[in-house]
Design a protein around this motif. Sequence first.
Motif, PDB file in Angstrom:
ATOM      1  N   TRP A  87      -0.174   2.123   6.783  1.00  0.00           N
ATOM      2  CA  TRP A  87      -0.027   2.442   5.358  1.00  0.00           C
ATOM      3  C   TRP A  87      -0.017   3.942   5.077  1.00  0.00           C
ATOM      4  O   TRP A  87       0.501   4.381   4.060  1.00  0.00           O
ATOM      5  N   GLN A  88      -0.596   4.722   5.990  1.00  0.00           N
ATOM      6  CA  GLN A  88      -0.760   6.150   5.711  1.00  0.00           C
ATOM      7  C   GLN A  88       0.481   6.936   6.152  1.00  0.00           C
ATOM      8  O   GLN A  88       0.429   7.807   7.005  1.00  0.00           O
ATOM      9  N   LEU A  89       1.593   6.602   5.517  1.00  0.00           N
ATOM     10  CA  LEU A  89       2.862   7.253   5.817  1.00  0.00           C
ATOM     11  C   LEU A  89       3.046   8.480   4.934  1.00  0.00           C
ATOM     12  O   LEU A  89       2.353   8.633   3.918  1.00  0.00           O
ATOM     13  N   PRO A  90       3.961   9.375   5.291  1.00  0.00           N
ATOM     14  CA  PRO A  90       4.205  10.553   4.445  1.00  0.00           C
ATOM     15  C   PRO A  90       4.564  10.146   3.020  1.00  0.00           C
ATOM     16  O   PRO A  90       5.284   9.165   2.805  1.00  0.00           O
ATOM     17  N   PHE A  91       4.061  10.900   2.055  1.00  0.00           N
ATOM     18  CA  PHE A  91       4.337  10.607   0.652  1.00  0.00           C
ATOM     19  C   PHE A  91       5.817  10.790   0.329  1.00  0.00           C
ATOM     20  O   PHE A  91       6.479  11.685   0.855  1.00  0.00           O
ATOM     21  N   LYS A  92       6.314   9.924  -0.570  1.00  0.00           N
ATOM     22  CA  LYS A  92       7.681  10.053  -1.076  1.00  0.00           C
ATOM     23  C   LYS A  92       7.669   9.904  -2.592  1.00  0.00           C
ATOM     24  O   LYS A  92       6.900   9.120  -3.140  1.00  0.00           O
ATOM     25  N   GLU A  93       8.535  10.644  -3.242  1.00  0.00           N
ATOM     26  CA  GLU A  93       8.600  10.566  -4.695  1.00  0.00           C
ATOM     27  C   GLU A  93       9.288   9.269  -5.122  1.00  0.00           C
ATOM     28  O   GLU A  93      10.267   8.834  -4.516  1.00  0.00           O
ATOM     29  N   VAL A  94       8.773   8.666  -6.186  1.00  0.00           N
ATOM     30  CA  VAL A  94       9.286   7.407  -6.722  1.00  0.00           C
ATOM     31  C   VAL A  94      10.088   7.698  -7.984  1.00  0.00           C
ATOM     32  O   VAL A  94       9.718   8.550  -8.791  1.00  0.00           O
ATOM     33  N   GLU A  95      11.207   6.980  -8.168  1.00  0.00           N
ATOM     34  CA  GLU A  95      11.946   7.075  -9.421  1.00  0.00           C
ATOM     35  C   GLU A  95      11.408   6.019 -10.376  1.00  0.00           C
ATOM     36  O   GLU A  95      11.504   4.820 -10.115  1.00  0.00           O
ATOM     37  N   PHE A  96      10.789   6.486 -11.457  1.00  0.00           N
ATOM     38  CA  PHE A  96      10.154   5.561 -12.381  1.00  0.00           C
ATOM     39  C   PHE A  96      11.200   4.666 -13.064  1.00  0.00           C
ATOM     40  O   PHE A  96      12.296   5.112 -13.407  1.00  0.00           O
ATOM     41  N   GLY A  97      10.832   3.397 -13.237  1.00  0.00           N
ATOM     42  CA  GLY A  97      11.695   2.465 -13.949  1.00  0.00           C
ATOM     43  C   GLY A  97      12.805   1.883 -13.113  1.00  0.00           C
ATOM     44  O   GLY A  97      13.755   1.308 -13.669  1.00  0.00           O
ATOM     45  N   LYS A  98      12.686   1.953 -11.783  1.00  0.00           N
ATOM     46  CA  LYS A  98      13.733   1.427 -10.910  1.00  0.00           C
ATOM     47  C   LYS A  98      13.188   0.329 -10.001  1.00  0.00           C
ATOM     48  O   LYS A  98      12.187   0.509  -9.319  1.00  0.00           O
ATOM     49  N   GLU A 133       0.808  -1.223   0.000  1.00  0.00           N
ATOM     50  CA  GLU A 133       0.000   0.000   0.000  1.00  0.00           C
ATOM     51  C   GLU A 133       0.839   1.271   0.000  1.00  0.00           C
ATOM     52  O   GLU A 133       0.446   2.283  -0.607  1.00  0.00           O
ATOM     53  N   VAL A 134       1.952   1.263   0.696  1.00  0.00           N
ATOM     54  CA  VAL A 134       2.806   2.453   0.732  1.00  0.00           C
ATOM     55  C   VAL A 134       3.351   2.749  -0.658  1.00  0.00           C
ATOM     56  O   VAL A 134       3.389   3.913  -1.098  1.00  0.00           O
ATOM     57  N   GLU A 135       3.754   1.706  -1.363  1.00  0.00           N
ATOM     58  CA  GLU A 135       4.235   1.909  -2.733  1.00  0.00           C
ATOM     59  C   GLU A 135       3.122   2.444  -3.632  1.00  0.00           C
ATOM     60  O   GLU A 135       3.371   3.275  -4.511  1.00  0.00           O
ATOM     61  N   LEU A 136       1.900   1.966  -3.423  1.00  0.00           N
ATOM     62  CA  LEU A 136       0.767   2.487  -4.196  1.00  0.00           C
ATOM     63  C   LEU A 136       0.583   3.976  -3.930  1.00  0.00           C
ATOM     64  O   LEU A 136       0.430   4.775  -4.866  1.00  0.00           O
ATOM     65  N   ARG A 137       0.600   4.359  -2.665  1.00  0.00           N
ATOM     66  CA  ARG A 137       0.452   5.781  -2.320  1.00  0.00           C
ATOM     67  C   ARG A 137       1.545   6.633  -2.966  1.00  0.00           C
ATOM     68  O   ARG A 137       1.270   7.710  -3.515  1.00  0.00           O
ATOM     69  N   ASN A 138       2.752   6.140  -2.921  1.00  0.00           N
ATOM     70  CA  ASN A 138       3.863   6.931  -3.457  1.00  0.00           C
ATOM     71  C   ASN A 138       3.810   7.041  -4.979  1.00  0.00           C
ATOM     72  O   ASN A 138       4.211   8.063  -5.544  1.00  0.00           O
ATOM     73  N   LEU A 139       3.301   6.018  -5.639  1.00  0.00           N
ATOM     74  CA  LEU A 139       3.098   6.111  -7.088  1.00  0.00           C
ATOM     75  C   LEU A 139       2.033   7.143  -7.426  1.00  0.00           C
ATOM     76  O   LEU A 139       2.183   7.932  -8.372  1.00  0.00           O
ATOM     77  N   LEU A 140       0.941   7.142  -6.670  1.00  0.00           N
ATOM     78  CA  LEU A 140      -0.119   8.136  -6.878  1.00  0.00           C
ATOM     79  C   LEU A 140       0.425   9.542  -6.664  1.00  0.00           C
ATOM     80  O   LEU A 140       0.131  10.469  -7.440  1.00  0.00           O
ATOM     81  N   TYR A 141       1.210   9.697  -5.611  1.00  0.00           N
ATOM     82  CA  TYR A 141       1.805  11.002  -5.300  1.00  0.00           C
ATOM     83  C   TYR A 141       2.730  11.470  -6.416  1.00  0.00           C
ATOM     84  O   TYR A 141       2.642  12.608  -6.893  1.00  0.00           O
ATOM     85  N   THR A 142       3.613  10.589  -6.861  1.00  0.00           N
ATOM     86  CA  THR A 142       4.587  10.956  -7.889  1.00  0.00           C
ATOM     87  C   THR A 142       3.895  11.292  -9.206  1.00  0.00           C
ATOM     88  O   THR A 142       4.310  12.208  -9.921  1.00  0.00           O
TER      89      THR A 142
END
Length: 589
Positions: free
Chosen positions: A451-462, A419-428
């Motif tokens: 799951w409701q952790l602070p948003f973090k930017e994701v590097e796409f393709g990694k 879920e955290v990865e899902l949130r961060n993808l939505l944020y990014t």
Amino acid sequence: MAGILEKINIPEDLRKLGEDELIQLAVELRRFIIDIVATKEGHLGASLGVIELTIALHYIFNTPEDLLVWDVGHQAYGHKILTGRMDDFETNRQLHGLSGFPKRDESEYDTFGVGHSSTSISAALGMAIASNLKGETEKQHIAVIGDASIASGMAFEGLNHAGVTNANLLVILNDNAIGIDPSVGALKEYLTRARVGYKPARDNIIEALNFKYFGPVDGHDLKGLLKVLKEMKAIKGPKFLHVITKKGKGLKKAEEDQVKYHAPGKFEPDTGELLKYDTDGLPLKYQDVFGLSLVELARKNKKIIGITPAMPTGSSLKYMMEAFPERAFDVGIAEQHAVTLSAGIATQGFTVFCAIYSTFLQRAYDQLIHDVALQNLPVIFCLDRAGLVGEDGATHHGVFDIAYARAVPNLIIAAPSNEVELRNLLYTAQLGLENPLIIRYPRGRGVLKEWQLPFKEVEFGKGECLREGNDLAVLSIGNMAINVQKAIAQINKPGKIAHYDMKFIKPLDTHLLKTIFDKFTRIITVEDGVITGGFGSAVLEFAAKSGFRGDIEVLGVPDEFIEQGSVDELQEISGISVEGLRQKMKSMS
């Protein structure tokens, strides 16, 4: 079960009854469905709403010689029970049991396999045209379609064609003002006026399409239905009957909360009270993580728009519709429209999240390619129910999206493992996306309580190495990471098996893959989509291009349609359950 119902094995038995006996049969059939679904689960409300209509159709028409097509199939439980499947009905939606939807190889009374909406008119019209070509001019062809389904473009395509034919076609509109969620749109408002008797001259859209229109009639007045169907049976050409029903009829709770009782889970059959499950401390459903996270983002980003084709509850876009009704839209059962509408809004600088089930995006594949990807519009597709979904079976598994989307240029395809990865993808995605993006996630609960952790930017393709090893590398995508982790934990070979969460199917993390190819000669890929053309295929293609000489074993859904059953059972059949993965890893390490 007792009384009349137990004497009905096929519709021919039904036709021997008197009309008063049919009324008692309706009571028994409704109760039979309630009792079975209360303990076995399934789609309840839709079938309860058409009990009288189902009996009337099989009584008046000579099924299976006359051809009856049910749209979607949620409403066909009574049909199944009256056509020789009563004794097996308790196996409905279970592994090796009855399908939850009409299915051609299950019964001769199931004239057309269904599961997605709005196909019945086209299918029945095709049958009627074929009958004319064979000289079978007396044969009847009936399509039963709901008011939510008839608003779909495909249904209107069928009506438009049928109106200029001499096909012996009867379209029955089961109008209960709701699909899974309440029906929406101008056609719904038009039908609502018809329900209350407002029929001004030159205002009948059905007659304008050259159909003979009858109704509205009370769908729970069995004797009235028998009378009108008998009259319509004698009329040649395209005909249309508007029937008013109540979804959940006969179970008070189901009538009062039609959304919840569409597929309510287990409940008390006498009262309709849902059985309580202790969900305290359990992870949230992925759909709710999506819906609540989107509201968080939309509070700060006024450019965010949410769109769903008739799934506000199922996708949890309902949260944004409640918080920001001017920026969230349910467009009805119209997947093609939803995708191109998203594209149109995106051209004007808005950030569009299109929440849609994986299996339903298949219905808008041309729009995905032509209207979004070709123009490189940054629409964000949030694909709920990706992978094997369980008891709804072959029509609803979201197993094709990786393969069908991977071939499309410009698309980014991501699969969060939690879920955290899902949130961060939505944020990014809402920070300034330059390409269309697919984020796929499974049905049901996640894996994290926090799951409701602070948003973090994701590097796409990694991708990411989750566990080091020196003998065997396992590459997983999405929620398959959890099964892989559990399988590795059961193998007593510390330091032997490495685990990589690749996170993105497109673009692949080729730098990470080169590192893996340099270190390992044995590799397993794991996905919950079809093997043919999927994530593992992408790895194999890159391996061939890179000159990799080791062994790569691709695990996923085999090249066949997987039927109904629990997710655990179907993952076992596909070889991607925890135990299946454990055995494969043990044999290769």
